[in-house]
Design an enzyme around this catalytic site. Sequence first.
Site, short mmCIF file in Angstrom:
data_model
loop_
_atom_site.label_atom_id
_atom_site.label_comp_id
_atom_site.label_asym_id
_atom_site.label_seq_id
_atom_site.Cartn_x
_atom_site.Cartn_y
_atom_site.Cartn_z
N LYS A 173 0.83 -1.22 0.00
CA LYS A 173 0.00 0.00 0.00
C LYS A 173 0.86 1.26 0.00
CE LYS A 173 -2.13 -1.94 3.49
NZ LYS A 173 -2.99 -2.35 4.58
N ASP A 209 -5.02 -7.06 9.92
CA ASP A 209 -6.38 -6.50 10.00
C ASP A 209 -7.47 -7.50 9.61
OD1 ASP A 209 -5.49 -6.38 7.39
OD2 ASP A 209 -6.16 -4.32 7.00
C1 G6P Z 1 -10.57 -1.65 9.59
C2 G6P Z 1 -9.35 -1.85 10.41
C3 G6P Z 1 -8.07 -1.39 9.81
C4 G6P Z 1 -8.03 -1.79 8.38
C5 G6P Z 1 -9.17 -1.20 7.68
C6 G6P Z 1 -9.12 -1.35 6.18
O1 G6P Z 1 -11.21 -0.51 9.92
O2 G6P Z 1 -9.51 -1.42 11.72
O3 G6P Z 1 -6.99 -1.91 10.48
O4 G6P Z 1 -6.78 -1.63 7.79
O5 G6P Z 1 -10.37 -1.71 8.18
O6 G6P Z 1 -9.73 -0.29 5.71
P1 G6P Z 1 -9.14 0.90 4.83
O7 G6P Z 1 -10.23 1.04 3.85
O8 G6P Z 1 -8.98 2.05 5.72
O9 G6P Z 1 -7.88 0.42 4.20
C1 BGC Z 2 -1.57 -6.14 3.12
C2 BGC Z 2 -2.37 -7.04 4.03
C3 BGC Z 2 -3.60 -6.33 4.52
C4 BGC Z 2 -4.38 -5.74 3.38
C5 BGC Z 2 -5.61 -4.99 3.81
C6 BGC Z 2 -2.45 -5.55 2.05
O1 BGC Z 2 -1.74 -4.63 1.29
O2 BGC Z 2 -0.50 -6.84 2.54
O3 BGC Z 2 -1.59 -7.50 5.11
O4 BGC Z 2 -4.39 -7.22 5.24
O5 BGC Z 2 -3.56 -4.88 2.63
O6 BGC Z 2 -5.31 -3.91 4.62
#
Ligand code: G6P
Ligand code: BGC
Length: 471
Positions: A173, A209
């Site tokens: 990411k 997550d």
């Molecule tokens: C949840 C979790 C985070 C996670 C997220 C993904 O809210 O608490 O740890 O990474 O979902 O969502 P986003 O769209 O913010 O990447």
């Molecule tokens: C990461 C994962 C993670 C996912 C969602 C990916 O880029 O490699 O570990 O669970 O993003 O946040």
Amino acid sequence: MIAAQLLAYYFTELKDDQLKKIDKYLFSMRFSDDTLKDLMSRFKREMEAGLGRDTNATATVKMLPTFVRSIPQGSEKGDFIALDLGGSNFRILRVKVTQDKKQPVQMESQVYETPDDIIHGSGSQLFDHVADCLGDFMEKQNIKDKKLPVGFTFSFPCAQTKLDEAVLVTWTKKFKASGVEGADVVKLLNKAIQKRGDYEADIMAVVNDTVGTMMTCGFDDQRCEVGIIIGTGTNACYMEELRHIDLVEGDEGRMCINTEWGAFGDDGSLEDIRTEFDREIDRGSLNPGVCSFEKMISGMYLGEIVRQILIDLTKRGFLFRGQISETLKTRGIFETKFLSQIESDRLALLQVRAILQQLGLDSTCDDSIIVKEVCGTVSRRAAQICGAGMAAVVDKIRENRGLDHLEVTVGVDGTLYKLHPHFSRIFQQTVKDLAPKCDVTFLLSEDGSGKGAALITAVGCRQRELDAQQH
Ligand code: G6P
Ligand code: BGC
């Protein structure tokens, strides 16, 4: 015919003719049922390869053991801190778990900024920042004198040999801090906390997550044995039979596996379905050559795919009067949230046009129709291939248990899934079509993965007490 009707007629004619050409142009991004079935089988094979002792090293889908052995039992209790780093928000939470029937979990949380210069700086800057935010949070909670157990949701691929050790395999990411890949993030965070010296913390568990989401949802639904994130990035985890996990000792019971499915296709096995646009966004990304599957699905990339297609369509004279504006050339300008807005059924074409104009894209009504079509094709493809991956996961659980029919709940989180008007429907339908022997309930996680991390921390605390009694 009065003038307005004539104009409308003229537009419709123009639209139909152009739409046919656009339809043909987008053909390579539309998949048949057979292609999706084939994708599901390929993904199943990759999962097997990731689990096998001799094949793990070369497998793209790493199937990382998490050392989480069960979903919540309902008997967890305690006062915990949860750190939640890696999604679009960095959040710190205080989670109190009690046996109170009405409100067993109480949470207070605060969101902290993670500026680009920190997530792209050095590892020590990043972990100093995390330690500073944690210090601020403890100060505000008035708990700086306590040594509370901490659960750390760290949403990146980590190799674990126990709950409280996690070696970062690779950043994904938006993150790219130096000196962290190959290091144990628990050690890095502990070091940063000790350097401050004004509070103590006991990091008991590092949790992906997906795993946090599965546990959050598992607290309310005992059948929740799968977690999926469709947000900035994408990934899934599920409860696998220990006897199938060659890299962990033991044959009895189950362990949650973090599939890290974003890397599916990194060996070139998805080249038949990737397009020149996927390759272009890969080249321009922070991590070229990896995360092939994730780059076709998740929120960080869909807007960019659309922008690439719009540039190409403009070059071919289909859009924006053939003029590629400076705006359209700007990387990141077309955020995925605009896809969600543009695809909303409630939005009239004039409003789509207004969004494009806000973005500095001087569009006609026809342009708006074409842009909407492009967005729909890109998000549909994402939802379908993501559904193929999920179908493989639930069907594997069914086969593992020798069942003709499986009932299972999947905990889901992530901004793309939550905000996009059609993604969840297309995704769920694909799972249903490809895994007809599985009856899947999708449960949206309302509380984020911090709650799940706290529940895992509770289990870690209990285990530590038991170990201490035995020695
Ligand atoms: C949840 C979790 C985070 C996670 C997220 C993904 O809210 O608490 O740890 O990474 O979902 O969502 P986003 O769209 O913010 O990447
Ligand atoms: C990461 C994962 C993670 C996912 C969602 C990916 O880029 O490699 O570990 O669970 O993003 O946040």
